[in-house]
Design an enzyme around this catalytic site. Structure first.
Site, mmCIF file in Angstrom:
data_model
loop_
_atom_site.group_PDB
_atom_site.id
_atom_site.type_symbol
_atom_site.label_atom_id
_atom_site.label_comp_id
_atom_site.label_asym_id
_atom_site.label_seq_id
_atom_site.Cartn_x
_atom_site.Cartn_y
_atom_site.Cartn_z
ATOM 1 N N LYS A 53 6.032 2.205 26.470
ATOM 2 C CA LYS A 53 4.714 1.568 26.430
ATOM 3 C C LYS A 53 4.369 0.962 27.781
ATOM 4 O O LYS A 53 3.213 1.036 28.231
ATOM 5 C CB LYS A 53 4.689 0.508 25.321
ATOM 6 C CG LYS A 53 4.712 1.131 23.928
ATOM 7 C CD LYS A 53 5.108 0.155 22.836
ATOM 8 C CE LYS A 53 5.242 0.872 21.498
ATOM 9 N NZ LYS A 53 5.803 0.047 20.425
ATOM 10 N N GLN A 97 6.971 -5.589 18.352
ATOM 11 C CA GLN A 97 7.786 -4.398 18.105
ATOM 12 C C GLN A 97 8.631 -4.575 16.842
ATOM 13 O O GLN A 97 9.354 -5.565 16.698
ATOM 14 C CB GLN A 97 8.695 -4.138 19.308
ATOM 15 C CG GLN A 97 9.547 -2.894 19.200
ATOM 16 C CD GLN A 97 8.720 -1.623 19.168
ATOM 17 O OE1 GLN A 97 7.827 -1.426 19.977
ATOM 18 N NE2 GLN A 97 9.029 -0.747 18.236
ATOM 19 N N ASP A 120 -1.720 -2.009 16.850
ATOM 20 C CA ASP A 120 -0.895 -1.154 15.990
ATOM 21 C C ASP A 120 -1.693 -0.643 14.794
ATOM 22 O O ASP A 120 -1.303 0.328 14.143
ATOM 23 C CB ASP A 120 0.325 -1.932 15.477
ATOM 24 C CG ASP A 120 1.629 -1.435 16.091
ATOM 25 O OD1 ASP A 120 1.652 -0.320 16.636
ATOM 26 O OD2 ASP A 120 2.629 -2.173 16.017
#
Length: 284
Positions: A53, A97, A120
């Site tokens: 990322k 995460q 997300d």
């Protein structure tokens, strides 16, 4: 004829080039899209994902920050950190995460992120908006799957799509997104009787069961688009998908490999969400 292999990396690079142009336009307006990732603990896979990322952000010009915290952090401390980021106007996207340590509720963490910064696409408000077709931040892997299918040139409208797997992260949302593209969608799962009878009808087959080599040539309609979402590490240490690649490539029209298929698209759609979030938040 053997299937055309859909390498997600190649398609992701095209999208990232488009995003880099968008970011340049935003910067001319004084807006630098910003993504903050919170990484808790030392899970090797999570660290690998986060590095990917960071590289992606650098590639398209997004300002990125990774906050690394020990696995001993309390849920209250993590939630307080998220609330501070929610109020920071320079942070347009927030990603925690997963997975998290057992003492921290993933549900509480997901719901703490401001929906407009939830890149997300997991917040219940964003999921609800997706289900009813409102403009919202979409979950990255399902969004990437639909984009992969579109870029094959295969029409989705009117086609029969079969989705194997009903997870909240992939199976359920991708079925909704395909319906919004006017596909007729059949959902299959571990309790489905005679799986092959359903999958052989699929013009588009999305396999997200998490079972290595579940799908063979006998499951696939000739010429179908087959998207293999599974990532399974077998006893030899090799990564394989849910699809028997060598068998199915002789039947399918398009087929994603594992690794190198859906994976690169997931991070790219995260970048796309971050740019979209920055545009919306600064347009107010």
């Amino acid at each position: 004829m053997a299937a055309t292999i859909l390498y997600g990396k190649d398609i992701a690079q095209d999208i990232r080039a488009e995003l880099a142009n968008e970011v340049e336009e935003l910067k001319k307006q004084g807006v630098v899209p910003g993504l903050t990732v919170i990484l808790v603990g030392d899970d090797p896979a999570s660290h690998s994902y986060v590095r990917g990322k960071e590289r992606g952000c650098q590639e398209v010009g997004i300002r990125s920050e990774v906050i690394r915290k020990d696995a001993s952090i309390s849920e209250a401390e993590l939630l307080d950190m998220i609330h501070q980021l929610n109020g920071n106007p320079n942070v347009h996207g927030i990603l925690v995460q997963l997975p998290l340590p057992p003492h921290i509720s993933e549900k509480a963490v997901i719901e703490a992120i401001a929906p407009e910064k939830d890149v997300d696409g997991f917040h219940p408000l964003n999921v609800g908006n997706m289900m009813i077709g409102y403009d919202t931040l979409l979950p990255c892997t399902p969004h990437g799957i639909v984009e992969l299918i579109k870029r094959t040139g295969t029409p989705i409208a009117g086609r029969h799509a079969v989705v194997i797997g009903r997870s909240n992260i992939v199976g359920k949302p991708v079925s909704f997104l395909l319906q919004q593209e006017n596909a007729t969608v059949t959902m299959c799962h571990s309790r489905t009787v005679d799986l092959a009878a359903h999958t052989r009808q699929a013009d588009i087959l999305v396999v997200a069961a998490g079972k290595p080599h579940l799908i063979g040539r006998e499951h696939v309609k000739p010429g179908a688009v087959v998207i293999d979402v599974g990532v399974n590490r077998i006893e030899t240490g090799k990564l394989v998908g849910d699809v028997k690649f060598d068998e199915v490539r002789e039947v399918a029209g398009f087929l994603t490999p594992v690794p190198g298929g859906v994976g690169p698209m997931t991070i790219t759609m995260l970048l796309k969400n971050t740019v979209a979030a920055a545009r919306k938040q600064t347009a107010r």
